[in-house]
Each structure stands twice: as structure tokens, then as C-alpha cells.
Design an enzyme around this catalytic site. Structure first.
Site, mmCIF file in Angstrom:
data_model
loop_
_atom_site.group_PDB
_atom_site.id
_atom_site.type_symbol
_atom_site.label_atom_id
_atom_site.label_comp_id
_atom_site.label_asym_id
_atom_site.label_seq_id
_atom_site.Cartn_x
_atom_site.Cartn_y
_atom_site.Cartn_z
ATOM 1 N N GLU A 44 0.841 -1.196 0.000
ATOM 2 C CA GLU A 44 0.000 0.000 0.000
ATOM 3 C C GLU A 44 0.874 1.243 0.000
ATOM 4 O O GLU A 44 1.490 1.585 1.003
ATOM 5 C CB GLU A 44 -0.923 -0.002 1.230
ATOM 6 C CG GLU A 44 -1.790 1.250 1.315
ATOM 7 C CD GLU A 44 -2.549 1.366 2.632
ATOM 8 O OE1 GLU A 44 -2.827 0.333 3.285
ATOM 9 O OE2 GLU A 44 -2.856 2.513 3.011
ATOM 10 N N ARG A 48 0.357 10.407 -0.166
ATOM 11 C CA ARG A 48 0.618 11.483 0.803
ATOM 12 C C ARG A 48 1.808 12.318 0.426
ATOM 13 O O ARG A 48 2.166 13.248 1.141
ATOM 14 C CB ARG A 48 0.904 10.903 2.193
ATOM 15 C CG ARG A 48 -0.270 10.234 2.792
ATOM 16 C CD ARG A 48 0.040 9.690 4.154
ATOM 17 N NE ARG A 48 -0.936 8.663 4.435
ATOM 18 C CZ ARG A 48 -0.976 7.950 5.545
ATOM 19 N NH1 ARG A 48 -0.079 8.135 6.483
ATOM 20 N NH2 ARG A 48 -1.905 7.036 5.701
ATOM 21 N N THR A 72 -4.578 6.001 1.284
ATOM 22 C CA THR A 72 -4.995 7.401 1.436
ATOM 23 C C THR A 72 -5.808 7.880 0.220
ATOM 24 O O THR A 72 -5.693 9.031 -0.192
ATOM 25 C CB THR A 72 -3.762 8.321 1.696
ATOM 26 O OG1 THR A 72 -2.815 7.641 2.533
ATOM 27 C CG2 THR A 72 -4.158 9.594 2.421
ATOM 28 N N LYS A 132 -11.364 -1.591 6.269
ATOM 29 C CA LYS A 132 -10.233 -1.213 7.120
ATOM 30 C C LYS A 132 -10.809 -0.589 8.393
ATOM 31 O O LYS A 132 -11.725 0.235 8.311
ATOM 32 C CB LYS A 132 -9.369 -0.207 6.347
ATOM 33 C CG LYS A 132 -8.398 0.605 7.183
ATOM 34 C CD LYS A 132 -7.460 1.393 6.290
ATOM 35 C CE LYS A 132 -6.854 2.576 7.014
ATOM 36 N NZ LYS A 132 -5.640 3.087 6.349
HETATM 37 C C1 3PG Z 1 -2.421 4.608 7.956
HETATM 38 O O1 3PG Z 1 -1.944 5.497 7.335
HETATM 39 O O2 3PG Z 1 -3.248 3.797 7.529
HETATM 40 C C2 3PG Z 1 -1.997 4.563 9.358
HETATM 41 O O3 3PG Z 1 -1.611 5.849 9.732
HETATM 42 C C3 3PG Z 1 -0.858 3.646 9.595
HETATM 43 O O4 3PG Z 1 -0.742 3.691 10.950
HETATM 44 P P1 3PG Z 1 0.610 3.348 11.702
HETATM 45 O O5 3PG Z 1 1.629 4.330 11.223
HETATM 46 O O6 3PG Z 1 0.254 3.538 13.155
HETATM 47 O O7 3PG Z 1 0.961 1.922 11.365
#
Ligand code: 3PG
Length: 211
Positions: A44, A48, A72, A132
Site C-alpha cells: 500500500e 501522501r 490514502t 479497514k
Molecule cells: C495509515 O496510514 O493507515 C496509518 O496511519 C498507519 O498507521 P501506523 O503508522 O500507526 O501503522
């Protein structure tokens, strides 16, 4: 791997979907190869950074066996751009019917983000039952998923947000959890240093998590 994936296939491929933030296109291919060497191929790439789409394209074109996904995804335009860059699945931090419809129109499997019962019901109304759970730790952690397993017995979740190698098993042992998501496999400092061995090791440990 089928040309058109289902979101269940995306979730069931490995115990963890790495959530990846790439700031440099030069990092994309070696990072993807390290994750693959560690046993993780559903990747994934979050939308961003300005480089995210170019990174997806580089991995999709150059890393055989990798399955590029877009994270995202917050708009129909994000989904369309991701497909153009080679994404074969999408993950969103929340859910809107417009994003859901855009992904259906594109034939793009989507894991929509939810954090409440009403959001689960809205996603289900649009035909989404693989979701999710975000942000998982902040929004209730494993206890929340246990509570949801009653009314939402037909939904599978990918908890993401605050999940680590240390607490992943608490999620993966739940019957309504198909996999978890997390950024811990790809630490920013390892990426900056080009420490691909460390990323491979983290991926290998994650891919061996029981579920
Ligand atoms: C995401 O972007 O889906 C989460 O922010 C990932 O979270 P983490 O950095 O706590 O694993």
C-alpha cells in the site's frame, strides 16, 4: 495472481499490508524488492507525497510479483490516478459513496476505512464487506472488533493505525480480522538510510505472524 483481484484476496495474501510513505522515487524499487524478499507482496503506497504516483508506477513496472495498491485514497480523482499509475487495489482512511462508486467503476478493489457502526452500515449499503478499521488502536483496538463481531458478523476487517509487530497477534487472533495494516515494516529512518536488509527482516517477521 489473478488480473482482477478481490479485496478478500488482498487481505488474505499475508498477515500484514504495509502502509508505505515514499518521499523519493529512487527508494521505491529497492524497498519493494526488500518487502517481497521478506514475503510481503501487497504493497500500500500512500498518496501522501508528491512522489507517490511515480513510485507506484516504478514498482508496478519494475518489480515482478509486487502488487501495488494505493493508500490514502480520498476522492474519485485519487482512485483514477492510482489506477493509471498501476494500482490494483485501494485503501481509504474513511468511506464515501462517491469513492466507493468510483472504485467500482474502475474495477478497483477497495478497503474502505470505518471507525463506527454507522460507517460500517453505510459501507455495507454500498456493497463493501471487507473494511479497514482505522485508526484501530485509537478507536477501540481489539475490544472494539470483538464488540462488532456480533452485529457485523458478515464483515472482515483490516485494523490499521497503532498496530505493531508486538500487538498484531491480538488482532490477528480475532475471527473477524483477515489481516492488519501498519507502517512499522517500513520505518522512515531505514528508508532514508537505504537499509533494505532491515526492511526485509521486518517483512519476514511480519509475514510469519500467526493468524
Ligand atoms: C495509515 O496510514 O493507515 C496509518 O496511519 C498507519 O498507521 P501506523 O503508522 O500507526 O501503522
Amino acid at each position: 495472481m489473478a488480473v482482477n483481484l478481490t479485496s478478500l484476496q488482498v487481505m488474505q495474501d499475508a498477515p500484514v499490508i504495509p502502509v508505505i510513505v515514499l518521499n523519493d522515487v529512487a527508494h521505491a524499487v529497492p524497498m519493494a524488492r526488500a518487502l517481497l524478499a521478506g514475503g510481503i507482496r501487497m504493497l500500500e503506497i500512500t498518496l501522501r507525497t508528491p512522489q507517490a504516483l511515480a513510485c507506484m508506477e516504478a514498482i508496478a513496472n519494475e518489480v515482478e510479483g509486487a502488487v501495488v495498491g494505493a493508500g490514502t485514497v480520498r476522492s474519485p480523482a485519487d482512485a483514477a490516478a492510482a489506477v493509471k499509475a498501476g494500482a490494483r487495489f485501494a485503501v481509504s482512511p474513511g468511506f464515501t459513496p462517491a469513492v466507493g462508486q468510483a472504485c467500482k467503476d474502475l474495477g478497483l478493489p477497495l478497503l474502505p476505512g470505518v471507525a463506527s457502526g454507522s460507517e460500517i452500515m453505510m459501507a455495507q449499503e454500498e456493497g463493501y464487506t471487507q473494511l479497514k478499521f482505522f485508526p484501530a488502536m485509537q478507536a477501540g483496538g481489539p475490544a472494539m472488533l470483538k464488540a462488532w463481531s456480533g452485529p457485523f458478523f458478515d464483515v472482515k476487517f483490516c485494523p490499521t493505525g497503532g498496530v505493531t509487530q508486538a500487538n498484531a497477534a491480538d488482532f490477528l487472533s480475532l475471527p473477524n480480522v483477515a489481516c492488519v495494516g501498519g507502517s512499522w515494516l517500513v520505518p522512515a529512518d531505514a528508508m532514508a538510510q537505504g537499509d533494505w536488509k532491515r526492511i526485509e527482516t521486518l517483512a519476514r517477521q511480519a509475514s510469519q505472524l500467526p493468524r
